[in-house]
Design an enzyme around this catalytic site. Sequence first.
Site: not given
Length: 268
Positions: A232, A124, A69, A67
């Site tokens: 996100s 992350k 994010s 993705s």
Amino acid sequence: MNFALILFVALVITGAIWLVDALTAGRNRPHDAKLPILVDYSKSFFPVILLVFVLRSFLVEPFKIPSGSMLPTLKVGDFILVNKYAYGIRLPILNKKIIEIGQPSHGDVMVFRYPKDPSLDYIKRVIGLPGDTVEYVDKRLVINGKPVELAAAGEYSYVGNGLNYITGQTWHEQLGNHDHIAMTQYGIPPVIPYQVAGDFPYRDNCTYNDQGFKCKVPSGYYFMMGDNRDASNDSRYWGFVPDANIVGRAFMIWWNFGEFSRIGHFIE
């Protein structure tokens, strides 16, 4: 899919077949005799599976970015390598830490098992350590009452497969020893309160309003956010990441089919 478990089962089966044969029929088998096909395959594959299992469980594991994010740091389609021992040696399958080596630091890019569904791996950036107070108000990140250092880095736009056109403002951001690029998007609020899960552990440690949020990180947990700050799905929505869910620290892009220039790029 728990690939580590699949590897472990394959390792046990091939090893057991090879061992049983060696202790029974194989003891009297002539050296140049043809092996039964099942034993032959097991003997051939066991060392390969063992090597992959050890490397993947204790040293380095590959992941693919699914993705946007973590834009602009990581793009959809990046294949990355994750250091599995940076935060301690953990038993595969059980994920229990047996040797303490290091702890996550502010700004590390970390892979972890999603708290609400541990079968999923997320990536992350570490924003809050245990005991930290994290605020993101009017798109400005504040840690323990101190605004994170920012410097404008220009506009950014990105179009990926299956993604809408993304555009926003990028910033040089200093988190711990990491000087990286973060991104805010036009027209998207810093948090959407009604999307926040109401049942994650230590939910009372966080407060939300239309300007942003403030969270106190509990002991043994971490607060994670994507570099694409306003797009996100991260700790602001589903809560803190327990130490037991840590997989490792991302450190390098080893492949990207669409952009060969990204290969070998180290992750800040």
